[in-house]
Design a protein around this motif. Structure first.
Motif, PDB file in Angstrom:
ATOM      1  N   SER A 107      32.932  12.403  45.640  1.00  0.00           N
ATOM      2  CA  SER A 107      33.846  13.105  44.419  1.00  0.00           C
ATOM      3  C   SER A 107      34.726  13.823  45.460  1.00  0.00           C
ATOM      4  CB  SER A 107      33.056  13.909  43.730  1.00  0.00           C
ATOM      5  OG  SER A 107      32.597  15.203  44.419  1.00  0.00           O
ATOM      6  N   TYR A 108      35.893  14.515  44.761  1.00  0.00           N
ATOM      7  CA  TYR A 108      36.809  15.357  45.550  1.00  0.00           C
ATOM      8  C   TYR A 108      36.182  16.555  45.890  1.00  0.00           C
ATOM      9  CZ  TYR A 108      40.494  18.833  46.004  1.00  0.00           C
ATOM     10  OH  TYR A 108      41.341  19.751  46.617  1.00  0.00           O
ATOM     11  N   GLU A 109      35.262  17.212  45.027  1.00  0.00           N
ATOM     12  CA  GLU A 109      34.637  18.371  45.587  1.00  0.00           C
ATOM     13  C   GLU A 109      33.630  18.166  47.010  1.00  0.00           C
ATOM     14  OE1 GLU A 109      34.638  17.244  42.574  1.00  0.00           O
ATOM     15  OE2 GLU A 109      35.793  18.738  41.657  1.00  0.00           O
ATOM     16  N   ASP A 110      33.161  16.949  46.907  1.00  0.00           N
ATOM     17  CA  ASP A 110      32.283  16.514  48.340  1.00  0.00           C
ATOM     18  C   ASP A 110      33.173  16.543  49.375  1.00  0.00           C
ATOM     19  OD1 ASP A 110      30.003  16.389  47.053  1.00  0.00           O
ATOM     20  OD2 ASP A 110      29.734  14.222  46.855  1.00  0.00           O
ATOM     21  N   ALA A 111      34.472  15.830  49.217  1.00  0.00           N
ATOM     22  CA  ALA A 111      35.222  15.986  50.368  1.00  0.00           C
ATOM     23  C   ALA A 111      35.884  17.051  50.664  1.00  0.00           C
ATOM     24  CB  ALA A 111      36.317  14.879  49.926  1.00  0.00           C
ATOM     25  N   TYR A 112      36.163  18.090  49.838  1.00  0.00           N
ATOM     26  CA  TYR A 112      36.854  19.377  50.008  1.00  0.00           C
ATOM     27  C   TYR A 112      35.579  20.301  50.792  1.00  0.00           C
ATOM     28  CZ  TYR A 112      38.393  24.253  49.374  1.00  0.00           C
ATOM     29  OH  TYR A 112      38.892  25.486  49.596  1.00  0.00           O
ATOM     30  N   ASN A 113      34.258  20.098  50.255  1.00  0.00           N
ATOM     31  CA  ASN A 113      33.181  20.652  50.819  1.00  0.00           C
ATOM     32  C   ASN A 113      32.850  20.458  52.383  1.00  0.00           C
ATOM     33  OD1 ASN A 113      32.785  22.381  48.481  1.00  0.00           O
ATOM     34  ND2 ASN A 113      31.330  21.059  47.780  1.00  0.00           N
ATOM     35  N   TYR A 114      33.117  19.076  52.524  1.00  0.00           N
ATOM     36  CA  TYR A 114      32.788  18.485  53.779  1.00  0.00           C
ATOM     37  C   TYR A 114      33.729  19.161  54.752  1.00  0.00           C
ATOM     38  CZ  TYR A 114      32.980  15.296  57.918  1.00  0.00           C
ATOM     39  OH  TYR A 114      33.101  14.657  58.989  1.00  0.00           O
ATOM     40  N   TYR A 115      35.057  19.120  54.457  1.00  0.00           N
ATOM     41  CA  TYR A 115      36.101  19.492  55.558  1.00  0.00           C
ATOM     42  C   TYR A 115      36.058  20.941  55.377  1.00  0.00           C
ATOM     43  CZ  TYR A 115      40.682  19.917  57.769  1.00  0.00           C
ATOM     44  OH  TYR A 115      41.736  20.073  58.616  1.00  0.00           O
ATOM     45  N   ASN A 116      35.507  21.818  54.404  1.00  0.00           N
ATOM     46  CA  ASN A 116      35.278  23.267  54.493  1.00  0.00           C
ATOM     47  C   ASN A 116      34.062  23.462  55.562  1.00  0.00           C
ATOM     48  OD1 ASN A 116      35.953  25.816  53.778  1.00  0.00           O
ATOM     49  ND2 ASN A 116      35.087  25.778  51.890  1.00  0.00           N
ATOM     50  N   CYS A 117      33.170  22.901  55.493  1.00  0.00           N
ATOM     51  CA  CYS A 117      32.043  23.040  56.343  1.00  0.00           C
ATOM     52  C   CYS A 117      32.453  22.601  57.800  1.00  0.00           C
ATOM     53  CB  CYS A 117      30.707  22.092  56.003  1.00  0.00           C
ATOM     54  SG  CYS A 117      30.170  22.683  54.369  1.00  0.00           S
ATOM     55  N   CYS A 118      33.282  21.784  57.966  1.00  0.00           N
ATOM     56  CA  CYS A 118      33.542  21.508  59.529  1.00  0.00           C
ATOM     57  C   CYS A 118      34.428  22.635  59.729  1.00  0.00           C
ATOM     58  CB  CYS A 118      34.563  20.129  59.371  1.00  0.00           C
ATOM     59  SG  CYS A 118      33.641  18.678  58.900  1.00  0.00           S
ATOM     60  N   ALA A 119      35.548  23.065  59.074  1.00  0.00           N
ATOM     61  CA  ALA A 119      36.256  24.272  59.505  1.00  0.00           C
ATOM     62  C   ALA A 119      35.553  25.457  59.631  1.00  0.00           C
ATOM     63  CB  ALA A 119      37.233  24.497  58.246  1.00  0.00           C
ATOM     64  N   LYS A 120      34.578  25.770  58.982  1.00  0.00           N
ATOM     65  CA  LYS A 120      33.599  26.913  59.111  1.00  0.00           C
ATOM     66  C   LYS A 120      32.983  26.734  60.375  1.00  0.00           C
ATOM     67  CE  LYS A 120      29.310  29.112  57.692  1.00  0.00           C
ATOM     68  NZ  LYS A 120      28.085  28.990  57.172  1.00  0.00           N
ATOM     69  N   GLU A 121      32.397  25.463  60.711  1.00  0.00           N
ATOM     70  CA  GLU A 121      31.510  25.433  62.110  1.00  0.00           C
ATOM     71  C   GLU A 121      32.663  25.690  63.221  1.00  0.00           C
ATOM     72  OE1 GLU A 121      28.833  25.095  62.821  1.00  0.00           O
ATOM     73  OE2 GLU A 121      27.977  24.524  60.604  1.00  0.00           O
ATOM     74  N   LEU A 122      33.860  25.317  63.160  1.00  0.00           N
ATOM     75  CA  LEU A 122      34.717  25.800  64.311  1.00  0.00           C
ATOM     76  C   LEU A 122      35.428  27.088  64.244  1.00  0.00           C
ATOM     77  CD1 LEU A 122      36.977  22.343  64.399  1.00  0.00           C
ATOM     78  CD2 LEU A 122      35.246  22.863  65.841  1.00  0.00           C
TER      79      LEU A 122
END
Length: 742
Positions: free
Chosen positions: A128-143
């Protein structure tokens, strides 16, 4: 496995009673079949357990009727006292038809990259779009950066979202209206982004990725960003009120294969692009257990060991890729040029092995990953290259060298679109010799072929020499000979002068780099034998590198010229590289005449007249060299620096002619230096550690300790200092624990 868990080596001076305080690492891997639809779940949990915080890596695989999907589920909670991690492995076999699609397993539960998420790559798909958004958001948080939606679009006459661009929060600049605001300027024009598109009406695919940022990361500001609050709000809705943990669930699908462009001959090992869902790894009886035992053993003994398995639609093992931590760390130093060795596949060995390797600072082969493949389809190679790229922090090589397999070439274009893809010259020359029948047995033909390939300084010279060779030996009637010629821009040195090769594939005649497992793996070598020698070959390679390091450190060469360049680099280059560079220094004496033929401001073109090897003027040749006075940059038409990584005699002659007393630093590559300290330990990454997260604490401390271990291996004195430091540190940690208890 039980023997490995029950024993622990003690260093001199350790007390047996202290072993109880040591942290243990626990992995629980299970594979269960359930008749109802299910997902393949990667579940990493850290729960409150009173006095201990356990770390469990759990894999559950269930049968799904249609799509096999991956659910990446992270739960974390604060520990109260000690962190104990207990190793357990359970498996019902890799060939269980109830297993799911792809499983990623890392030696550390935090991540294969030192982060919880690999960087996004083109082709990733989400439920879903939400999964894609959350994935990129998690990547961003880690960095340590925040994201926002730059743009999105919907279907005409509908509110259904069809695509979106997610960008870094620092994208763009303030508008004229916003410029008058008192709020601090936070935008920097950053270009980092991902472009998402809805495909097949129910999946979201990553179509474009830009990972580079033009600003520093600010984890504190990220905590207060809108994207972070949005993620936290979604998390809270999923949690039970009594449990203080964070849950993030993302579903990833394996990317479907793209139609392979073009068709090739059977000699090129072209493979159909059609997907066979039943394709499986050809394993003999007991091979499944051999693979499983190997991965279990290595995970326990080698930190940051990474492997990933790919299963077909029926749940059978299809492909496997693995890489050890030392290779992953070495890629940071020697990942500029990578060779994909498909010898075992192309020659139909018993084991379908593919190996990635490069060249270290002593011009010795360096393993950069291994794989067992079920077939040579475009889809399989795309899966493999993306798996390899993910554990290399998303950084592709500058140049990648392969054979002429069409499926592999197309996969490289898909996964590494910006890399220089070249063909292995040694394989090409062997193919040319074999393609012309009895002519290829002639020593005269060999001499003419090598002169044509290596001695041509201009494209016109190569083309004329090739035409004369084809006429002289009547090669036009051989179709494969003509096919190889048509692909010349990927293998002929004259067409690759702007490609950096670091001495791989192209060097002096007959000097071709052997595959990493050359001499150890044969056509009849089975899987059990291979895994038995795998560690031996890696250890042998490591020991050889250490001996070469010591040899280079103590090496005091006899100088053969009076030029300062030779003395300068004798102190910097490793022994192997210096001896090759020294040959160029000696041959400078053959470059007698230097004449200026053109000038364009500070850029001057010289013609260097070079006599023959024996100083004979009858076979002298003119070599064109361009020199930039301002940047002190020199470029020779022989392109030795790009091919071998050090300057040629022609360029050195021009520098000397212009009064340059030392070779500029930008022509002394770090990859060849003996005075550069290389630590084969994982990168430490961000220093922002969540002290309430035992996973991050363990990972950070382990990496720091590995750095001390690497440094301590340098000599006996280094070892004693490191050992003493470990003992003192351990005593201080115990003292702090005693004070806390009292």
């Amino acid at each position: 496995m039980e023997e490995g868990l029950g024993t622990s080596e003690q260093l001199p001076g350790d007390e047996g009673s202290d072993n109880e305080a040591a942290s243990q690492e626990v992995f629980d891997i299970t594979c269960n079949g359930i008749e109802s639809d299910g997902d393949q779940v990667l579940n990493i949990e850290v729960n409150e357990l009173g006095t201990t915080a356990g770390q469990i890596l759990e894999f559950e695989s269930h049968e799904a009727e249609k799509n096999c999907e991956h659910v990446l589920n992270f739960e974390s909670g604060a520990p109260r006292d000690n962190s104990h991690q207990l190793p357990e492995f359970h498996s019902n076999g890799l060939e269980d038809p109830r297993c799911g699609d792809t499983a990623i397993i890392d030696g550390h539960t935090s991540s294969s990259l030192g982060k919880s998420y690999p960087p996004p790559v083109v082709g990733m798909e989400f439920e879903s779009y939400e999964d894609a958004y959350n994935y990129y958001n998690c990547c961003a948080k880690e960095l340590g950066f925040a994201i926002r939606v730059k743009s999105s679009w919907t279907k005409r006459n509908s509110k259904e979202k069809r695509g979106a661009v997610l960008c870094c929060n620092c994208e763009g600049f303030k508008t004229m209206k916003e410029a008058n605001s008192r709020r601090k300027e936070t935008r920097t024009g950053c270009l980092a982004m991902v472009r998402l598109r809805l495909v097949e009406s129910n999946r979201w695919r990553v179509d474009e990725v830009k990972l580079e940022h033009n600003h520093l990361f600010d984890p504190e500001r990220v905590q207060n960003s809108k994207s972070r609050k949005k993620m936290d709000a979604g998390v809270k809705r999923k949690l039970e009120p009594a449990v203080d943990v964070e849950v993030r669930t993302i579903k990833l699908y394996r990317t479907p294969a793209v139609e392979t462009p073009g068709e090739g001959s059977s000699d090129e090992r072209a493979v159909s692009s059609q997907i066979d869902g039943s394709t499986r790894l050809k394993l003999k009886e007991g091979d499944t257990q051999v693979i499983y035992n190997f991965f279990c053993r290595v995970q326990l003994t080698k930190p940051n060991f990474f492997y990933i398995m790919d299963f077909n639609d029926e749940g059978y093992l299809k492909n496997v890729f693995w890489i050890d931590s030392r290779s992953r760390a070495a890629y940071a130093y020697f990942g500029d040029v990578v060779v994909v060795d498909t010898t075992c596949l192309s020659k139909k060995y018993d084991i379908p092995l593919l190996a990635f390797f490069g060249l270290n600072h002593h011009k010795e082969t360096l393993l950069l990953g291994c794989s067992l493949l079920a077939d040579e389809s475009f889809e399989t190679y795309v899966w493999l290259l993306r798996a390899w790229l993910s554990c290399m922090s998303g950084r592709p090589p500058q140049t990648i060298i392969t054979d002429r397999c069409k499926a592999l070439q197309n996969a490289i274009s898909e996964v590494f679109p910006r890399a220089n893809h070249r063909l292995n010259l040694s394989i090409i020359l062997d193919s040319i010799v074999n393609s012309v029948g009895e002519v290829g047995e002639s020593e005269v033909f060999h001499e003419v072929l090598y002169n044509t390939v290596y001695s041509s300084l201009k494209i016109d010279e190569f083309e004329v020499a090739w035409e004369e060779m084809a006429q002289q030996f009547r090669c036009r009637g051989y179709g494969w000979f003509q096919t190889l010629y048509e692909d010349r821009e990927r293998w002929a040195p004259i067409y690759m002068k702007d490609t950096f090769l670091a001495g791989i594939s192209i060097d002096q005649r007959g000097e071709f780099m052997c595959p990493f497992f050359d001499g150890f793996v044969h056509k009849q070598t089975n899987l059990r034998e291979f895994f038995d020698i795998y560690d031996f070959v890696l250890q042998k390679n490591h020991q050889k590198e250490v001996l070469c390091d010591l040899d280079s450190k103590e090496f005091s060469p006899v100088l053969r010229t009076r030029c300062n360049y030779e003395l300068q680099l004798s102190k910097l280059y490793t022994k192997e590289i210096f001896l090759k560079f020294q040959e160029e220094m000696v041959l400078m004496s053959n470059c007698s005449g230097i004449a200026q033929i053109h000038a364009n401001g500070p850029i001057i073109t010289y013609m260097v007249k070079e006599r023959g090897v024996q100083g004979d003027t009858s076979d002298a040749r003119d070599v064109e060299v361009t020199y930039d006075k301002i940047g002190v940059e020199v470029r020779c038409m022989c392109s030795c620096f790009n091919f071998k990584g050090y300057l040629c005699r022609h360029a050195l002659s021009v520098l000397n002619y212009n009064g340059i007393e030392e070779i500029p630093n930008h022509y002394i590559l770090t990859r060849w230096r003996k005075d550069f300290k290389r630590l084969y330990a994982p990168e430490l990454g961000s220093s922002n550690i969540d002290i309430s997260n035992p996973v991050q604490l363990f990972d950070h401390l382990h990496r720091r300790a590995m750095q001390v271990v690497e440094e301590g291996m340098a000599s006996q004195d280094h070892y004693m200092v490191a050992w003493q430091a470990f003992k003192e540190s351990l005593n201080k940690v115990r003292l702090a624990a005693d004070k806390r208890v009292s």
